[in-house]
Structures are given as structure tokens and as C-alpha cells.
Design an enzyme around this catalytic site. Structure first.
Site, PDB file in Angstrom:
ATOM      1  N   SER A 148      43.615  48.721  12.631  1.00  0.00           N
ATOM      2  CA  SER A 148      43.234  48.260  10.566  1.00  0.00           C
ATOM      3  C   SER A 148      44.110  48.535   9.933  1.00  0.00           C
ATOM      4  O   SER A 148      45.201  48.896  10.027  1.00  0.00           O
ATOM      5  CB  SER A 148      41.780  49.329  10.550  1.00  0.00           C
ATOM      6  OG  SER A 148      41.796  49.467   9.032  1.00  0.00           O
ATOM      7  N   TYR A 161      40.091  58.521   9.890  1.00  0.00           N
ATOM      8  CA  TYR A 161      39.900  57.382  10.315  1.00  0.00           C
ATOM      9  C   TYR A 161      41.582  56.312  10.293  1.00  0.00           C
ATOM     10  O   TYR A 161      42.161  55.890  11.035  1.00  0.00           O
ATOM     11  CB  TYR A 161      39.214  56.768   9.200  1.00  0.00           C
ATOM     12  CG  TYR A 161      39.067  54.504   9.956  1.00  0.00           C
ATOM     13  CD1 TYR A 161      38.786  54.954  11.061  1.00  0.00           C
ATOM     14  CD2 TYR A 161      39.356  53.933   8.565  1.00  0.00           C
ATOM     15  CE1 TYR A 161      38.270  53.238  11.497  1.00  0.00           C
ATOM     16  CE2 TYR A 161      39.741  52.620   9.404  1.00  0.00           C
ATOM     17  CZ  TYR A 161      38.911  52.125   9.939  1.00  0.00           C
ATOM     18  OH  TYR A 161      38.810  50.521  10.850  1.00  0.00           O
TER      19      TYR A 161
END
Length: 278
Positions: A148, A161
């Protein structure tokens, strides 16, 4: 001109493929002639995507459906073992499974959320890679990790995350350096920007807010829209092709619509919208 990939006779495992980006990746591989393995926790989603892949397959190849929890080593073992027992080999491993939790470091549940995110986003990738090497070495296979843009930027209340994705990028590069010379396995990463999936709704954001975020953030992207699963699937297919991307390994490939270049803040846009509608 559209690109038509040929993955005939290739066996591809895609984790977290019962919806979203993983489903899009599985569908493209199926359309390109591969034997696909759909792996996820949601049995209904796995069955739905499995049928879609079979329907898309030029030879109507039946997708292998494996339901399991990839934070569980035994379920990871079963995924690889079932794949090899069914098809006799493994050519491509796509580590797509991922979750996110809003987590404030001062809250009592922070560390548990941290562990949960790391077990899913990082530990499962490490373990599946470890278990797949012997099979991928036999096929000159490759691994694509779905990371990501979160690996490149910071954000409040989402530190687990972001940390998991930063660690995943480093794991990708380390494995490329280690597995290339010894086992002839390429390892790359795709780092998406904002993509239309159920990711934000699973973190508790209302669907109406998510739609507004997609619209607002997309208007700030240089290409004028946020991503769709097919955008990431096309990048994965390119990296998976030894013909097209045979000289690429250890690459961290941005597929973000210009998110980082334009310094777009999903956090700011999301919070502004929540404040407006609360």
C-alpha cells in the site's frame, strides 16, 4: 490497445480473494487461462468469486476454493498442500490478504489490534512465502505482495496498518535478494492508492461517507479518479509474467493514480467529511 496475458497451465494462489482487489486479480488470471486458487475467510465470497473465475476461464477451468483463516499456520499449510495436491505445482503466489483497524496508541485495545493487523498483513505473508519456496523453485515462479502507499506515509490512528505495509515492502526486497540467486524466484510488490473495495466499511465507515471519500479524493488524483480492482489486477498480471517482467524483482511498484505525487490526504478528506455529516 488492450493487453492479453497468457497464463495457460499456470497455477496461481491469491489470498484474500473473496472480494475487492483479490477478486479482481483472480478474475484476470482466470480470464488469462490460469488455474486459480481462491482463498479467504468468507465462504460465500470465496464460492461467488470461484464461480466467476470458472465462468471467465476460456476452458471453463474450475477454480479451487479454499476457505480458511490465514493467521492460522495450519490453514496456511492446508492452502499450499491442497493447491499442490490438486494441480501438482505452484507457479505464482499473490499475497493480497489484508485488514486495517483504527487504533489509538493510548486506548486499551491498541496492542491487540496491532497484533491482529500484523498477523494478517505480515505474518501470513512471511509464513506462506516460507512454505511456498520449495514449490515455486521448481517452476521458476514468482511472488507478488499487495502492499500500500501506506508504507510510504504516516497517518494518525492507523499506525499498525502503516507499519505492517512498511515491513511488507522490506520483506519483499529481502526475499528478492535471497530467493533470486538460490531459487530463481522473483519477488515484487504492488502498492495501491485508494481503491474502491469494502476496506473502509470494514473499519466502520458508513457507505455514504466512503462514496464521498472516493469522489472527493478521486477528484484530487492527477488521473481524476480513484482505483478499481482491475487497475491493480493489471499491474499484478504484468509483474507475474516472466515474459513481460522477467527483469523485475525487488520492485515496489506504485499503482496509486498519482496519490503520492499529488500529496493527497485521505485522512484529512475523510475526517472533514465525517465532521460535516456528524
Amino acid at each position: 490497445m488492450s493487453v492479453n496475458y497468457d497464463f495457460t497451465d499456470k497455477v496461481v494462489v491469491i489470498t484474500g480473494s473473496s472480494s475487492g482487489i483479490g477478486a479482481g486479480i483472480a478474475q484476470l488470471f482466470a480470464k488469462s487461462g490460469a488455474n486459480v486458487v481462491i482463498a479467504g475467510l468468507d465462504g460465500q465470497g470465496v464460492a461467488k468469486v470461484g464461480k466467476q473465475c470458472t465462468d471467465l476461464s476460456p476452458k471453463q477451468l474450475t477454480a479451487l476454493e479454499v476457505v480458511g483463516d490465514l493467521t492460522n499456520d495450519k490453514d496456511c499449510d492446508r492452502l499450499i498442500e491442497t493447491t499442490v495436491q490438486t494441480f501438482g505445482k505452484l507457479d505464482i503466489l499473490v499475497n493480497n490478504v489484508g485488514i486495517g483497524h483504527r487504533a489509538e496508541v493510548t486506548k486499551e485495545d491498541y496492542y491487540q489490534k496491532f497484533l491482529n493487523v500484523m498477523q494478517t498483513n505480515l505474518n501470513s505473508v512471511v509464513y506462506l512465502t516460507h512454505k511456498s519456496v520449495e514449490h515455486l523453485a521448481k517452476t521458476n515462479g514468482n511472488i507478488i505482495n499487495i502492499s500500500s502507499i501506506a508504507s510510504k506515509i504516516s497517518c494518525t490512528e492507523l499506525s499498525p496498518y502503516h507499519m505492517s505495509k512498511a515491513a511488507l515492502d522490506m520483506f519483499t526486497k529481502c526475499m528478492a535478494a535471497e530467493l533470486g540467486p538460490k531459487h530463481h524466484i522473483r519477488v515484487n510488490s504492488v502498492n495501491p492508492g485508494l481503491v474502491v473495495t469494502n476496506f473502509m466499511t470494514t473499519m466502520g465507515l458508513p457507505e455514504t461517507i466512503c462514496d464521498k471519500i472516493y469522489e472527493t479524493v478521486g477528484s484530487k488524483y492527477p488521473i481524476g479518479r480513484v482505483g478499481q480492482p482491475r487497475d491493480i489486477a493489471n499491474t499484478v498480471a504484468y509483474l507475474a509474467s516472466n515474459t513481460e517482467a522477467g527483469f523485475m524483482t525487488g520492485s515496489i511498484v506504485l499503482a496509486d493514480g498519482g496519490h503520492l505525487s499529488a500529496n493527497v490526504s485521505v485522512e484529512k478528506e475523510g475526517q472533514d467529511l465525517l465532521n460535516k455529516f456528524q
